[in-house]
Scaffold this active site. Sequence first.
Site, PDB file in Angstrom:
ATOM      1  N   PHE A  81      48.036  30.887  18.254  1.00 44.79           N
ATOM      2  CA  PHE A  81      47.310  31.534  19.331  1.00 44.79           C
ATOM      3  C   PHE A  81      47.850  32.939  19.486  1.00 44.79           C
ATOM      4  CE2 PHE A  81      45.027  29.813  23.299  1.00 44.79           C
ATOM      5  CZ  PHE A  81      43.968  29.382  22.532  1.00 44.79           C
ATOM      6  N   GLN A  88      43.223  39.249  34.537  1.00 48.04           N
ATOM      7  CA  GLN A  88      42.848  39.315  33.136  1.00 48.04           C
ATOM      8  C   GLN A  88      41.318  39.300  32.994  1.00 48.04           C
ATOM      9  OE1 GLN A  88      43.883  35.893  30.383  1.00 48.04           O
ATOM     10  NE2 GLN A  88      45.323  37.444  29.712  1.00 48.04           N
ATOM     11  N   HIS A 121      37.991  39.255  30.252  1.00 50.33           N
ATOM     12  CA  HIS A 121      37.635  38.886  28.894  1.00 50.33           C
ATOM     13  C   HIS A 121      36.425  39.728  28.484  1.00 50.33           C
ATOM     14  CE1 HIS A 121      36.613  36.516  25.422  1.00 50.33           C
ATOM     15  NE2 HIS A 121      37.766  35.892  25.535  1.00 50.33           N
ATOM     16  N   LEU A 130      32.323  31.969  28.145  1.00 45.44           N
ATOM     17  CA  LEU A 130      33.052  32.736  27.150  1.00 45.44           C
ATOM     18  C   LEU A 130      32.424  32.670  25.774  1.00 45.44           C
ATOM     19  CD1 LEU A 130      36.864  32.078  27.523  1.00 45.44           C
ATOM     20  CD2 LEU A 130      35.554  34.114  28.000  1.00 45.44           C
ATOM     21  N   GLU A 162      36.476  35.011  20.737  1.00 47.23           N
ATOM     22  CA  GLU A 162      36.853  36.175  19.965  1.00 47.23           C
ATOM     23  C   GLU A 162      36.576  35.963  18.492  1.00 47.23           C
ATOM     24  OE1 GLU A 162      39.812  38.439  22.751  1.00 47.23           O
ATOM     25  OE2 GLU A 162      40.538  36.647  21.798  1.00 47.23           O
ATOM     26  N   ARG A 201      41.861  43.106  23.874  1.00 43.33           N
ATOM     27  CA  ARG A 201      40.861  42.720  24.867  1.00 43.33           C
ATOM     28  C   ARG A 201      40.574  43.798  25.898  1.00 43.33           C
ATOM     29  NH1 ARG A 201      41.877  36.631  27.017  1.00 43.33           N
ATOM     30  NH2 ARG A 201      41.353  35.609  25.065  1.00 43.33           N
ATOM     31  N   HIS A 232      38.710  36.736  34.312  1.00 41.69           N
ATOM     32  CA  HIS A 232      39.038  35.497  33.631  1.00 41.69           C
ATOM     33  C   HIS A 232      40.204  34.733  34.261  1.00 41.69           C
ATOM     34  CE1 HIS A 232      39.185  32.638  30.449  1.00 41.69           C
ATOM     35  NE2 HIS A 232      40.331  33.066  29.950  1.00 41.69           N
ATOM     36  N   ARG A 263      48.833  37.209  31.017  1.00 37.85           N
ATOM     37  CA  ARG A 263      49.053  35.831  30.607  1.00 37.85           C
ATOM     38  C   ARG A 263      48.703  35.639  29.140  1.00 37.85           C
ATOM     39  NH1 ARG A 263      45.724  30.984  30.129  1.00 37.85           N
ATOM     40  NH2 ARG A 263      43.921  32.266  30.601  1.00 37.85           N
TER      41      ARG A 263
HETATM   42  C1  LIG Z   1      36.876  29.450  30.730  1.00 33.71           C
HETATM   43  C2  LIG Z   1      38.350  29.289  30.893  1.00 33.71           C
HETATM   44  C3  LIG Z   1      39.138  28.948  29.798  1.00 33.71           C
HETATM   45  C4  LIG Z   1      40.508  28.781  29.934  1.00 33.71           C
HETATM   46  N1  LIG Z   1      41.231  28.405  28.840  1.00 33.71           N
HETATM   47  C5  LIG Z   1      42.559  28.187  28.961  1.00 33.71           C
HETATM   48  C6  LIG Z   1      43.330  27.744  27.856  1.00 33.71           C
HETATM   49  O1  LIG Z   1      42.812  27.552  26.772  1.00 33.71           O
HETATM   50  N2  LIG Z   1      44.643  27.541  27.999  1.00 33.71           N
HETATM   51  C7  LIG Z   1      45.251  27.728  29.188  1.00 33.71           C
HETATM   52  O2  LIG Z   1      46.433  27.495  29.252  1.00 33.71           O
HETATM   53  N3  LIG Z   1      44.554  28.142  30.262  1.00 33.71           N
HETATM   54  C8  LIG Z   1      43.229  28.383  30.190  1.00 33.71           C
HETATM   55  N4  LIG Z   1      42.514  28.810  31.281  1.00 33.71           N
HETATM   56  C9  LIG Z   1      43.174  28.950  32.575  1.00 33.71           C
HETATM   57  C10 LIG Z   1      43.372  27.611  33.263  1.00 33.71           C
HETATM   58  O3  LIG Z   1      42.350  26.733  32.910  1.00 33.71           O
HETATM   59  C11 LIG Z   1      43.372  27.704  34.760  1.00 33.71           C
HETATM   60  O4  LIG Z   1      44.265  28.654  35.157  1.00 33.71           O
HETATM   61  C12 LIG Z   1      43.798  26.397  35.388  1.00 33.71           C
HETATM   62  O5  LIG Z   1      42.976  25.360  34.956  1.00 33.71           O
HETATM   63  C13 LIG Z   1      43.801  26.403  36.896  1.00 33.71           C
HETATM   64  O6  LIG Z   1      44.113  25.099  37.365  1.00 33.71           O
HETATM   65  P1  LIG Z   1      44.409  24.783  38.852  1.00 33.71           P
HETATM   66  O7  LIG Z   1      44.797  23.352  38.930  1.00 33.71           O
HETATM   67  O8  LIG Z   1      45.334  25.756  39.387  1.00 33.71           O
HETATM   68  O9  LIG Z   1      43.028  25.009  39.589  1.00 33.71           O
HETATM   69  P2  LIG Z   1      41.587  24.370  39.439  1.00 33.71           P
HETATM   70  O10 LIG Z   1      41.473  23.490  38.284  1.00 33.71           O
HETATM   71  O11 LIG Z   1      40.619  25.465  39.589  1.00 33.71           O
HETATM   72  O12 LIG Z   1      41.482  23.429  40.694  1.00 33.71           O
HETATM   73  C14 LIG Z   1      41.364  23.907  41.993  1.00 33.71           C
HETATM   74  C15 LIG Z   1      41.226  22.725  42.901  1.00 33.71           C
HETATM   75  O13 LIG Z   1      41.376  23.122  44.224  1.00 33.71           O
HETATM   76  C16 LIG Z   1      40.353  22.601  45.011  1.00 33.71           C
HETATM   77  N5  LIG Z   1      40.160  23.503  46.143  1.00 33.71           N
HETATM   78  C17 LIG Z   1      39.986  24.832  46.112  1.00 33.71           C
HETATM   79  N6  LIG Z   1      39.857  25.302  47.356  1.00 33.71           N
HETATM   80  C18 LIG Z   1      39.961  24.252  48.193  1.00 33.71           C
HETATM   81  C19 LIG Z   1      39.905  24.091  49.598  1.00 33.71           C
HETATM   82  N7  LIG Z   1      39.703  25.120  50.397  1.00 33.71           N
HETATM   83  N8  LIG Z   1      40.016  22.870  50.099  1.00 33.71           N
HETATM   84  C20 LIG Z   1      40.208  21.803  49.294  1.00 33.71           C
HETATM   85  N9  LIG Z   1      40.285  21.904  47.980  1.00 33.71           N
HETATM   86  C21 LIG Z   1      40.152  23.106  47.434  1.00 33.71           C
HETATM   87  C22 LIG Z   1      39.196  22.471  44.079  1.00 33.71           C
HETATM   88  O14 LIG Z   1      38.342  21.470  44.531  1.00 33.71           O
HETATM   89  C23 LIG Z   1      39.885  22.066  42.804  1.00 33.71           C
HETATM   90  O15 LIG Z   1      40.056  20.675  42.780  1.00 33.71           O
HETATM   91  C24 LIG Z   1      41.123  28.992  31.173  1.00 33.71           C
HETATM   92  C25 LIG Z   1      40.350  29.335  32.270  1.00 33.71           C
HETATM   93  C26 LIG Z   1      38.981  29.494  32.148  1.00 33.71           C
HETATM   94  C27 LIG Z   1      38.188  29.890  33.338  1.00 33.71           C
END
Ligand SMILES: Cc1cc2nc3c(=O)[nH]c(=O)nc-3n(C[C@H](O)[C@H](O)[C@H](O)COP(=O)(O)OP(=O)(O)OC[C@H]3O[C@@H](n4cnc5c(N)ncnc54)[C@H](O)[C@@H]3O)c2cc1C
Lengths: 142, 612, 292, 121
Positions: B113, B233, B235, B245, B248, B281, B346, B381
């Site tokens: 990666f 970040q 994209h 997305l 790339e 990027r 992103h 990141r």
């Molecule tokens: C398209 C894309 C591709 C990615 N690819 C990668 C990758 O390949 N590798 C990598 O390491 N990272 C990647 N990332 C980044 C990574 O996926 C995210 O940073 C990570 O999943 C965030 O997880 P989280 O648990 O913090 O939040 P989330 O999974 O967003 O969860 C947030 C949670 O909080 C809850 N919530 C929010 N507000 C409230 C509220 N007010 N009350 C109650 N509940 C609430 C929601 O319901 C949800 O359950 C990618 C991100 C994107 C967008």
Amino acid sequence: MSQSYNRGLIEDFGRWKEFSAGMWAWIFHKFTGWVLIGYLFTHIAVLSTSIGAASESTDVIQAQNDVYTTTLQGLEGLFLIRLLEIGLLAVAVFHILNGLRLLMVDLGIGLESQDKSFYASLVLTGAITVASVPTFLTGVTL
Amino acid sequence: MHEHDVIVVGAGGAGLRAAIAAHEAGADVAMVSKLHPVRSHTGAAEGGINAALQEGDDWELHAYDTMKGSDYLGDAPAVETLAQDAPEETINLEHWGMPFSREEDGRVSQRPFGGLSYPRTTYAGAETGHHLLHTMYEQVVKRGIQVYDEWYVMDLATTDEADPNDRECHGVVAYDVQSGQIEGFKANQGVVLATGGPGQAFDHTTNAVSCTGDGHAMAYRAGAPLEDMEFIQFHPTSLPSTGVLISEGVRGEGGILYNSEGERFMFEHGYANNSGELASRDVVARAELTEVDEGRGVEDEYVHLDMRHLGEERIMDRLENILHLAEDFEGVDGLVEPMPVKPGQHYAMGGIEVDENGQTCVDGLYAAGECACVSVHGGNRLGGNALPELIVFGKRAGRHAAGDDLGEPKIRTGYGDDVEDETETELPVAPGEAGLGTSGGVAADGGVTADAEGILERTVETARERVDRLMDKDDGVQHAEIRAKLQQAMTDYVNVFRTEEGVKKALKIIRECRQEYQDVYVDDPSRTFNTDLQQTIETRNLIDVAESIALGALVRDEFRGAHWRKEHQERKDDEWLKHTLISWDDGEPSIFYRPVILEGQEKTYEPKERSY
Amino acid sequence: MSTQQAEPESQEAPEDPEMKGAESPQERRLEEKDDGMVDERAEKTAELEGETVLIKVFRYDPEVADKQEPRFDDFHVPFTKGMTVLDAVMYARDEYDSSLTFRHSCRQAVCGSDAFFVNGRQRLGCKTQISDLEQPVRIEPLPHQEVVKDLVVDMDHFYDQMHTVEPYFQDEDTPPVEDLEEQRQSPENREKIKMSSRCIWCGACMSSCNIAAGDNEYLGPAAINKAYKFAMDDREGEEIKEHRLRILEQEHGVWRCQTQFSCTEVCPKDIPLTEHIQELKREAVKKNLKFW
Amino acid sequence: MAERYSSFTPGGTGWFLQRITAAFLVVVLAFHFFLLHFVNHAYEVTFLQTQVRMQNIGYFLTMVLFLVTAAFHGVNGVYNALVNQGLEGTQKKVVLAVLTIAGVGLVAQGIYVALTMNGMI
Ligand SMILES: Cc1cc2nc3c(=O)[nH]c(=O)nc-3n(C[C@H](O)[C@H](O)[C@H](O)COP(=O)(O)OP(=O)(O)OC[C@H]3O[C@@H](n4cnc5c(N)ncnc54)[C@H](O)[C@@H]3O)c2cc1C
Ligand code: HEM
Ligand code: SF4
Ligand code: F3S
Ligand code: FES
């Protein structure tokens, strides 16, 4: 508490226009199955006249005047019965062909073309039925 | 009122991991999430999880890569913890049944990666996040952890001593989306915020509609500072209508970017005369935006990414899934026409300031995942570093909240004697509250020290009043209008492309949004599943978050990681090896800085030029 | 320009070798391409450009007087290229009626919140191009589920069914830290469960199934598929597999499936559900034959 | 959840037998139709011929087996269909009883008829 709205069954058969091949196949298979089991009961009932026939004298049987023979031939003389027989053939053929299709599905063979095989069953059923019409209608007078 | 030992807010990767950890540590845990867990945006992550699993690889290399990737704005204790714990956590996921891709010998596959010195990105097809999310949810089901799904958390029940370092968090107030009921959730031991990213602060983002920075805003208003918010970040190739997305890989295979005049602008306009489309990027993203700004964008919005010349065979062989994405989400056939693309927000590197144990300066308040900033990502990141962050720091936060002793943290939080106050930057408008009065909090009601329950009850009361006020009002502005304006401002001025003037404009518009928000009303009169109400509340949070991003972007006058400033084209290590912290201070944001920790367990990470 | 460098970092899958296994739905789409389906869309897009599309959206709210009796509302939404059904309802909500309610989140077919009944078929709103549909576009909540409000249906039953199949690894949890080793799994076995593991819990399949509509206790295609994922995973032992089959061959389990295929047809993730159900039926029979 | 499943699994056996009987029926039913509608036309059927055919022990056994499998297949099919429609509890037991009696009756009557045909009675 919030309530929710139950739409009951309106969308089941009211939506028949939106049914897919597999759903139609299911409905037809059901229908034909029920007709067949219904027919089986009737069939045995009709054949039961042979119980009467068996007790008749050999002469009558030889002369083909026993109840069994007369009943069957009497029925066969009716145009309606002939039509029903054609219907029965159609039903049986479809049930067989689709049954084969289902057996294939159960074995996991050719699942991608399940819709095509359903249409094929329909077409074949039609063809066989039409082809059999002359045979079924020989010797009947209107 | 509900009562549990630990309340986890949010059920994405970080929240789920925290809940499992707290449960294993013996606590009675409940998760409160506005979405059902499997709907969380963690499910969108595709690429993978970085973890030094193989022989020949080493956590120290991972830490080094991460530090370098962060442009030396990561805190070494956090970065090293991440690299050290990621392997164990990844294997743990495997034992929970996560369907990782496999090698011939049956071991999990790893792939190279960007920015990594060793192929250590562990993946499960092109759906790593999906599998991570579902596998952990399965474990939550197995353990019978209580999940309140579709409960929207509105506020934290925090005491309101003058110094945030003295405050305590006793629970949250949430409303049941399905029924509209507002209730208190008392947390006897701790509240873990895991609410994900703030992508919706921007007009165009790869983040979900639910990524509204609620956790950021709640913690911020409760007194925990937001850290390094300016580092966002972007994209360069996301589909204009959805933000999906486009890998790339398309450019890697030879895809070409064209402007509306059919010019191959990366070369013809001299953005990157050597590497062209394959430049980094941020360079590509800025080039695209410049084209659009100068009137050479297609429909004034995007540019074209063309891969037709690669030929059907090659496309089918290597980029087939791109064809499907373009077709499903944009209605474009990549074999017949060029695909529209534009830069999209992103990931947010910054977030709620926490230490290695996930704790904020407010006692009993934790944060983990994208909403937190332990600081492992610093200025930028690396791909595949967010998912391990979720599981490593999610677990730590959960355990610590449940009372496990994880040792004294090396990272300090909150305003203290080790920070440096902001003195220079001139703000165009006064940021912060505009007479909203919604966070009047407990003090407004008279008592400073009430018992936990009293505090929770009062917070519930405030929340109920707030909702009633929004619902009772019959006309005014609708949230959608404010949100659109805010998102547009952020995308226009605090995007990849940042100028002092632009960011100041953005701050002014944000101020306007705040003022307009005072007149906001909810049109939908129903208490049942009122998403109008929910989005109205979210919009308020977005305003706070957007403002902190813009403030950070204004004060940091250097170019580091993802943060680019037109007037300041170099990384200023003498001045800026420090985190930007913004704290709410009862409605009047104040800015201060804390030095980056570059001393690791065994070595000190010397800032070097970030070249690969 | 200290930080200006080629930074080949990437979040998304660079190249997924696994996506290539030429699955039938993908082949199907390619066939469609050959059959000119795609050109048709291009034509339709051209036709629609600058026009508005009419969407008819189901409305119901138990609390609001004039919405207690379900009705359809018409919205005229300006068409833009690439517009999906979800885009259209979002536009209608943001511009015309903020009380229009539906679930949605990711806008990229991974969260599974926005399965609707569009023109008589279960589809994911975000994955359905308006230009592929007959006008006017009729959008309703998923059939066979109770409607909470507008397009929002009660998903609890679906979740219950998913949980019934014990959807979690049953083996011991965490390995001791000292022997940090993954369990082995052959790439073939991983390939076998690949499709089943893609489910996003959207509920489209369950909603489309006539049998599930008639029998509330029927596990339903999604739950059975979930169980398939575990039952077929070699990492779990034989005994556990038998336990899983016992759950599946209960009265309201696999036998209920009448191979209507509608689940397979509507699944937005192209999971061969019927195939999986049938395979489990055979597995169950095999297991029972062993005991005879 | 636990009450949902039991180790007693009539479903599986029923399903399996339905397939096995179907496979058998394909062959016999086709044979039957062919023989009695195309080779010998139905309208020409007489007791005499029937007797002759039925006295062939192989044919006799085939027909009896045909009857038994068809009866099972048909009745089991109807039962399954009803159960799929959500038949529960007592109703279900009653239906099962009625169908079993009907099926057994059908087979008994059929065998009786068959025996008269081949002259054993
Ligand atoms: C398209 C894309 C591709 C990615 N690819 C990668 C990758 O390949 N590798 C990598 O390491 N990272 C990647 N990332 C980044 C990574 O996926 C995210 O940073 C990570 O999943 C965030 O997880 P989280 O648990 O913090 O939040 P989330 O999974 O967003 O969860 C947030 C949670 O909080 C809850 N919530 C929010 N507000 C409230 C509220 N007010 N009350 C109650 N509940 C609430 C929601 O319901 C949800 O359950 C990618 C991100 C994107 C967008
Ligand atoms: C000749 C070959 C036959 C084949 C291949 C065949 C095949 C099948 C199969 C596979 C099923 C199961 C469908 C399912 O559970 O999904 C079925 C159902 C059924 N069959 Fe047959 N069958 C045949 C003959 C018959 C005959 C002769 C009868 C009548 C006595 C009959 C009556 C039924 C009935 C009533 C059903 C249940 C239909 C329903 O689901 O409602 N079948 N058949
Ligand atoms: S199996 Fe397919 S249709 Fe069913 S819930 Fe999963 S993704 Fe949706
Ligand atoms: S639609 Fe229903 S009947 Fe079976 S094949 Fe799918 S579960
Ligand atoms: S919005 Fe997430 S699946 Fe459609």
